[in-house]
Design an enzyme around this catalytic site. Sequence first.
Site, PDB file in Angstrom:
ATOM      1  N   SER A  97       0.760  -1.562   0.040  1.00  0.00           N
ATOM      2  CA  SER A  97       0.060  -0.091   0.030  1.00  0.00           C
ATOM      3  C   SER A  97       0.832   1.545  -0.203  1.00  0.00           C
ATOM      4  CB  SER A  97      -0.848  -0.142   0.898  1.00  0.00           C
ATOM      5  OG  SER A  97      -1.934   0.799   1.041  1.00  0.00           O
TER       6      SER A  97
ATOM      7  N   HIS B  92      -8.313  -4.857  -1.061  1.00  0.00           N
ATOM      8  CA  HIS B  92      -6.895  -4.335  -0.637  1.00  0.00           C
ATOM      9  C   HIS B  92      -6.813  -4.395   0.979  1.00  0.00           C
ATOM     10  CE1 HIS B  92      -4.169  -0.385  -0.673  1.00  0.00           C
ATOM     11  NE2 HIS B  92      -4.032  -1.011   0.770  1.00  0.00           N
TER      12      HIS B  92
ATOM     13  N   ASP C 182     -10.271  -3.367  -5.806  1.00  0.00           N
ATOM     14  CA  ASP C 182      -8.987  -2.113  -4.840  1.00  0.00           C
ATOM     15  C   ASP C 182      -9.238  -0.077  -5.225  1.00  0.00           C
ATOM     16  OD1 ASP C 182      -7.550  -1.236  -3.616  1.00  0.00           O
ATOM     17  OD2 ASP C 182      -5.479  -2.023  -3.700  1.00  0.00           O
TER      18      ASP C 182
END
Length: 399
Positions: A189, A373, A343
């Site tokens: 991320s 995610h 995501d």
Amino acid sequence: MGRKTILLLIMGVFWAYYIYIPLPDNIEESWKLLCMTTYWKILTDLSLFAELLGVNHFMNIFMFFMNLQEVPPTSDENVTVMETTFNNVPVRVYVPKRKPERLRRGLFYIHGGGWCLGSAAFLGYDSLSRRTADRLDAVVISTNYRLAPKYHFPNQFEDVYNALKGFMRQDVLDKYGVDPERIGISGDSAGGNLAAAVAQQLIDDPDVEINLKTQCLIYPALQTLDMDLPSYRENSHFPILPKSLMVRFWSEYFTVDKSLVKAMFSNQHVPVESSHLYKFINWSSLLPEKFKKGYFYKSPTYGSSELAKKYPGFLDVRAAPLLADDNKLRSLPLTYVITCQYDVLRDDGIMYVTRLQNAGVQVTHNHIEDGFHGAFSFSGFKIADRLENQYMNWLSENL
Ligand SMILES: *[C@@H]1O[C@H](CO)[C@@H](O)[C@H](O)[C@H]1NC(C)=O
Ligand SMILES: *[C@@H]1O[C@H](CO)[C@@H](O)[C@H](O)[C@H]1NC(C)=O
């Protein structure tokens, strides 16, 4: 209406809002994701409410709850865990206890959390680093960095870069028995964003003679220009990382000024002077057909130059690695990218894969059709084990 009816009504609304969340059919163990989402949503709303009341900044309240996941650096039977600093940046170091047969691989890990949250000390990151050190017989460095809203870009980037350079010094590698030819960088991320950014920065750095062997980017955030990619449109309300939260993270990286988050949310934050940058993130040419589906490409709507003058960071390649030109990309190491179907950041990762491949970089792209995610870090979820296994197998073969 009686009291009972009102109570039922309130419970119904609560249920509808916090618990009833329609999920795609192919999500495995969807009840676990629902529980997680409910907890996450309550946390988000409490923090937003407290911010509204003026108690504290949203992210600070969020951070207070998240930091309950921190664990001390405790060695176990297989791995020695230490805390130290590289160039004044605090890191955790994981060294396998078994006798080394030769120099070890080194893996530099950067945690996620939207540049605002997270720490190497979080239970999930701490145990990932232990497992990585043990399974790959590698020295793992898990770095910390200063976080927003207290610190903004480029502090996060610079901390990570300085820690990495501190690790890549020959005397430090000697001390930990690390092979300079087998150093990789990984992050998830926002950590994937920082990993991609520092890997680019390293290429032209005259102080560093060692090259990275691999970079692993786990659902990375890679661009700030277009908040209306097909993946943003499709997943704008998907649990854990809805568009509103992602845009908030992005803008907090640069400033607490709310005018940036507003402009970004409506995708009108880029000034016309920067129109030449769109070619680097043009999803119409960079996404494979399958991900474009029925979406129509709209030309960008430009915003005022004021924001970009005040917060130039959001147009900086160190924040948005997709803005690098092909010459830069060409020199990047062997790359592994995980993207997830559900995501908002999916298309950032896919476009980077396309651009790296076009530049001649060897890329393994692992697209997870039933992924969302955060899946990599959700311990206790089957999908987390699956992703981690695939990631470790790749590292085991390529690092
Ligand atoms: C240490 O390694 C052994 C052998 O691989 C394994 O069975 C054990 O679970 C490991 N211990 C920890 C704490 O991970
Ligand atoms: C994006 O690419 C399409 C073709 O795939 C092109 O028509 C469009 O002008 C491009 N937009 C920008 C802003 O570069």
